[in-house]
Write a protein that holds these residues in place. Sequence first.
Motif, PDB file in Angstrom:
ATOM      1  N   ASP A   1       0.821  -1.211   0.000  1.00 39.04           N
ATOM      2  CA  ASP A   1       0.000   0.000   0.000  1.00 39.04           C
ATOM      3  C   ASP A   1       0.851   1.255   0.000  1.00 39.04           C
ATOM      4  O   ASP A   1       0.532   2.226  -0.680  1.00 39.04           O
ATOM      5  CB  ASP A   1      -0.926   0.017   1.218  1.00 39.04           C
ATOM      6  CG  ASP A   1      -2.045  -0.996   1.095  1.00 39.04           C
ATOM      7  OD1 ASP A   1      -2.368  -1.366  -0.044  1.00 39.04           O
ATOM      8  OD2 ASP A   1      -2.570  -1.403   2.141  1.00 39.04           O
ATOM      9  N   MET A   2       1.958   1.237   0.762  1.00 34.71           N
ATOM     10  CA  MET A   2       2.812   2.416   0.833  1.00 34.71           C
ATOM     11  C   MET A   2       3.451   2.707  -0.528  1.00 34.71           C
ATOM     12  O   MET A   2       3.415   3.830  -1.008  1.00 34.71           O
ATOM     13  CB  MET A   2       3.902   2.252   1.883  1.00 34.71           C
ATOM     14  CG  MET A   2       4.744   3.512   2.028  1.00 34.71           C
ATOM     15  SD  MET A   2       6.216   3.343   3.013  1.00 34.71           S
ATOM     16  CE  MET A   2       7.238   2.351   1.974  1.00 34.71           C
ATOM     17  N   LEU A   3       4.010   1.666  -1.142  1.00 34.48           N
ATOM     18  CA  LEU A   3       4.648   1.873  -2.440  1.00 34.48           C
ATOM     19  C   LEU A   3       3.633   2.252  -3.505  1.00 34.48           C
ATOM     20  O   LEU A   3       3.917   3.100  -4.360  1.00 34.48           O
ATOM     21  CB  LEU A   3       5.400   0.612  -2.863  1.00 34.48           C
ATOM     22  CG  LEU A   3       6.920   0.730  -2.916  1.00 34.48           C
ATOM     23  CD1 LEU A   3       7.475   1.255  -1.629  1.00 34.48           C
ATOM     24  CD2 LEU A   3       7.534  -0.554  -3.314  1.00 34.48           C
TER      25      LEU A   3
ATOM     26  N   TRP B   1       5.181  23.987  -7.462  1.00 28.48           N
ATOM     27  CA  TRP B   1       4.262  22.932  -7.051  1.00 28.48           C
ATOM     28  C   TRP B   1       4.923  21.558  -7.213  1.00 28.48           C
ATOM     29  O   TRP B   1       4.822  20.697  -6.344  1.00 28.48           O
ATOM     30  CB  TRP B   1       2.976  23.023  -7.870  1.00 28.48           C
ATOM     31  CG  TRP B   1       2.020  21.899  -7.639  1.00 28.48           C
ATOM     32  CD1 TRP B   1       1.154  21.760  -6.600  1.00 28.48           C
ATOM     33  CD2 TRP B   1       1.839  20.749  -8.471  1.00 28.48           C
ATOM     34  NE1 TRP B   1       0.430  20.593  -6.736  1.00 28.48           N
ATOM     35  CE2 TRP B   1       0.840  19.963  -7.875  1.00 28.48           C
ATOM     36  CE3 TRP B   1       2.418  20.324  -9.667  1.00 28.48           C
ATOM     37  CZ2 TRP B   1       0.415  18.763  -8.438  1.00 28.48           C
ATOM     38  CZ3 TRP B   1       1.992  19.135 -10.213  1.00 28.48           C
ATOM     39  CH2 TRP B   1       1.005  18.373  -9.604  1.00 28.48           C
ATOM     40  N   PHE B   2       5.614  21.360  -8.331  1.00 23.31           N
ATOM     41  CA  PHE B   2       6.283  20.087  -8.607  1.00 23.31           C
ATOM     42  C   PHE B   2       7.406  19.842  -7.601  1.00 23.31           C
ATOM     43  O   PHE B   2       7.559  18.728  -7.098  1.00 23.31           O
ATOM     44  CB  PHE B   2       6.810  20.094 -10.039  1.00 23.31           C
ATOM     45  CG  PHE B   2       7.321  18.770 -10.518  1.00 23.31           C
ATOM     46  CD1 PHE B   2       6.482  17.670 -10.589  1.00 23.31           C
ATOM     47  CD2 PHE B   2       8.630  18.625 -10.917  1.00 23.31           C
ATOM     48  CE1 PHE B   2       6.942  16.447 -11.040  1.00 23.31           C
ATOM     49  CE2 PHE B   2       9.099  17.412 -11.374  1.00 23.31           C
ATOM     50  CZ  PHE B   2       8.262  16.317 -11.438  1.00 23.31           C
ATOM     51  N   CYS B   3       8.174  20.872  -7.285  1.00 26.36           N
ATOM     52  CA  CYS B   3       9.234  20.737  -6.284  1.00 26.36           C
ATOM     53  C   CYS B   3       8.653  20.378  -4.919  1.00 26.36           C
ATOM     54  O   CYS B   3       9.217  19.557  -4.188  1.00 26.36           O
ATOM     55  CB  CYS B   3      10.047  22.023  -6.181  1.00 26.36           C
ATOM     56  SG  CYS B   3      11.077  22.355  -7.603  1.00 26.36           S
ATOM     57  N   HIS B   4       7.529  20.993  -4.573  1.00 27.33           N
ATOM     58  CA  HIS B   4       6.857  20.679  -3.318  1.00 27.33           C
ATOM     59  C   HIS B   4       6.420  19.218  -3.288  1.00 27.33           C
ATOM     60  O   HIS B   4       6.581  18.525  -2.278  1.00 27.33           O
ATOM     61  CB  HIS B   4       5.648  21.603  -3.126  1.00 27.33           C
ATOM     62  CG  HIS B   4       4.687  21.137  -2.090  1.00 27.33           C
ATOM     63  ND1 HIS B   4       4.956  21.218  -0.751  1.00 27.33           N
ATOM     64  CD2 HIS B   4       3.471  20.555  -2.207  1.00 27.33           C
ATOM     65  CE1 HIS B   4       3.926  20.713  -0.081  1.00 27.33           C
ATOM     66  NE2 HIS B   4       3.018  20.307  -0.952  1.00 27.33           N
ATOM     67  N   ARG B   5       5.868  18.728  -4.389  1.00 19.40           N
ATOM     68  CA  ARG B   5       5.409  17.339  -4.452  1.00 19.40           C
ATOM     69  C   ARG B   5       6.576  16.363  -4.345  1.00 19.40           C
ATOM     70  O   ARG B   5       6.462  15.326  -3.685  1.00 19.40           O
ATOM     71  CB  ARG B   5       4.653  17.086  -5.759  1.00 19.40           C
ATOM     72  CG  ARG B   5       3.423  17.930  -5.987  1.00 19.40           C
ATOM     73  CD  ARG B   5       2.170  17.347  -5.550  1.00 19.40           C
ATOM     74  NE  ARG B   5       1.820  16.084  -6.190  1.00 19.40           N
ATOM     75  CZ  ARG B   5       0.623  15.550  -6.065  1.00 19.40           C
ATOM     76  NH1 ARG B   5      -0.313  16.168  -5.382  1.00 19.40           N
ATOM     77  NH2 ARG B   5       0.353  14.396  -6.622  1.00 19.40           N
ATOM     78  N   ILE B   6       7.701  16.684  -4.978  1.00 15.70           N
ATOM     79  CA  ILE B   6       8.877  15.823  -4.881  1.00 15.70           C
ATOM     80  C   ILE B   6       9.369  15.771  -3.438  1.00 15.70           C
ATOM     81  O   ILE B   6       9.616  14.698  -2.883  1.00 15.70           O
ATOM     82  CB  ILE B   6      10.006  16.307  -5.813  1.00 15.70           C
ATOM     83  CG1 ILE B   6       9.628  16.132  -7.274  1.00 15.70           C
ATOM     84  CG2 ILE B   6      11.302  15.554  -5.524  1.00 15.70           C
ATOM     85  CD1 ILE B   6      10.591  16.807  -8.236  1.00 15.70           C
ATOM     86  N   LEU B   7       9.519  16.933  -2.822  1.00 12.99           N
ATOM     87  CA  LEU B   7      10.042  17.009  -1.460  1.00 12.99           C
ATOM     88  C   LEU B   7       9.118  16.313  -0.465  1.00 12.99           C
ATOM     89  O   LEU B   7       9.566  15.520   0.368  1.00 12.99           O
ATOM     90  CB  LEU B   7      10.252  18.477  -1.072  1.00 12.99           C
ATOM     91  CG  LEU B   7      10.945  18.735   0.254  1.00 12.99           C
ATOM     92  CD1 LEU B   7      12.351  18.180   0.222  1.00 12.99           C
ATOM     93  CD2 LEU B   7      10.971  20.219   0.544  1.00 12.99           C
ATOM     94  N   LYS B   8       7.835  16.589  -0.546  1.00 13.65           N
ATOM     95  CA  LYS B   8       6.871  15.981   0.378  1.00 13.65           C
ATOM     96  C   LYS B   8       6.829  14.461   0.209  1.00 13.65           C
ATOM     97  O   LYS B   8       6.831  13.714   1.193  1.00 13.65           O
ATOM     98  CB  LYS B   8       5.484  16.573   0.157  1.00 13.65           C
ATOM     99  CG  LYS B   8       4.455  16.032   1.104  1.00 13.65           C
ATOM    100  CD  LYS B   8       3.103  16.678   0.883  1.00 13.65           C
ATOM    101  CE  LYS B   8       2.077  16.071   1.824  1.00 13.65           C
ATOM    102  NZ  LYS B   8       0.756  16.647   1.607  1.00 13.65           N
ATOM    103  N   GLY B   9       6.801  13.998  -1.030  1.00 12.48           N
ATOM    104  CA  GLY B   9       6.757  12.564  -1.280  1.00 12.48           C
ATOM    105  C   GLY B   9       8.014  11.854  -0.826  1.00 12.48           C
ATOM    106  O   GLY B   9       7.959  10.787  -0.202  1.00 12.48           O
TER     107      GLY B   9
ATOM    108  N   ASP C   1      10.370   8.395   5.706  1.00 19.55           N
ATOM    109  CA  ASP C   1       9.783   8.105   7.020  1.00 19.55           C
ATOM    110  C   ASP C   1       8.959   6.820   7.009  1.00 19.55           C
ATOM    111  O   ASP C   1       8.493   6.380   8.062  1.00 19.55           O
ATOM    112  CB  ASP C   1       8.888   9.261   7.469  1.00 19.55           C
ATOM    113  CG  ASP C   1       9.686  10.518   7.792  1.00 19.55           C
ATOM    114  OD1 ASP C   1      10.905  10.392   8.032  1.00 19.55           O
ATOM    115  OD2 ASP C   1       9.086  11.615   7.791  1.00 19.55           O
ATOM    116  N   GLY C   2       8.721   6.250   5.851  1.00 16.12           N
ATOM    117  CA  GLY C   2       7.931   5.029   5.744  1.00 16.12           C
ATOM    118  C   GLY C   2       6.431   5.267   5.824  1.00 16.12           C
ATOM    119  O   GLY C   2       5.684   4.381   6.223  1.00 16.12           O
ATOM    120  N   VAL C   3       6.001   6.459   5.428  1.00 16.11           N
ATOM    121  CA  VAL C   3       4.590   6.829   5.512  1.00 16.11           C
ATOM    122  C   VAL C   3       3.994   6.853   4.109  1.00 16.11           C
ATOM    123  O   VAL C   3       4.607   7.351   3.168  1.00 16.11           O
ATOM    124  CB  VAL C   3       4.446   8.224   6.169  1.00 16.11           C
ATOM    125  CG1 VAL C   3       2.999   8.654   6.227  1.00 16.11           C
ATOM    126  CG2 VAL C   3       5.082   8.227   7.539  1.00 16.11           C
ATOM    127  N   ALA C   4       2.791   6.341   3.975  1.00 12.67           N
ATOM    128  CA  ALA C   4       2.094   6.380   2.689  1.00 12.67           C
ATOM    129  C   ALA C   4       1.531   7.783   2.455  1.00 12.67           C
ATOM    130  O   ALA C   4       1.272   8.514   3.388  1.00 12.67           O
ATOM    131  CB  ALA C   4       0.958   5.365   2.671  1.00 12.67           C
TER     132      ALA C   4
END
Length: 111
Positions: free
Chosen positions: A51-53, A93-101, A107-110
Motif C-alpha cells: 500500500d505504501m509503495l 508545485w512540482f518541487c513541493h510534491r517531490i520534497l513531500k513525497g 519516514d515510511g509513511v504512505a
Amino acid sequence: MLSTPLHRASVDDPSLAHLLYALMSAFPVFFLPTLVGLFINLGQNTSCSGDMLSSHLRWQRHSIIGFMLVGGIGLSLTQVWLSFVICLTATLWFCHRILKGWLNLSDGVAI
C-alpha cells in the motif's frame, strides 16, 4: 523428505521509489530523466503490492502528469508574463510534491 510450500513474500522495498524521486528531481537540468521515471513508474503500476509503495507511485505519476499539463499550458500562452507565472507556479508545485513525497517515503509513511 519434507516439502514446504513456497510463498511469495511481499516486501515493501522503497529503493525503486527512491530512484524515481531522484529521476523526478533532475527535471531542472533535463526533462528526460523525469520522463524515464514516468515510464518506469507506469511499468511498475501493476506489479507493486504494498500500500505504501502504491501510494507513492500514484503520487509520482500524478505529479509528473500534472506538471506536464500545467507547464504545457504555461508554455503555450502568448503573453510572456502570464506564461512565466504559470510555469513558475507549476515548477514550485512540482518541487513541493517531490520534497513531500520523498520525505514521507524516507519516514515510511504512505501518501
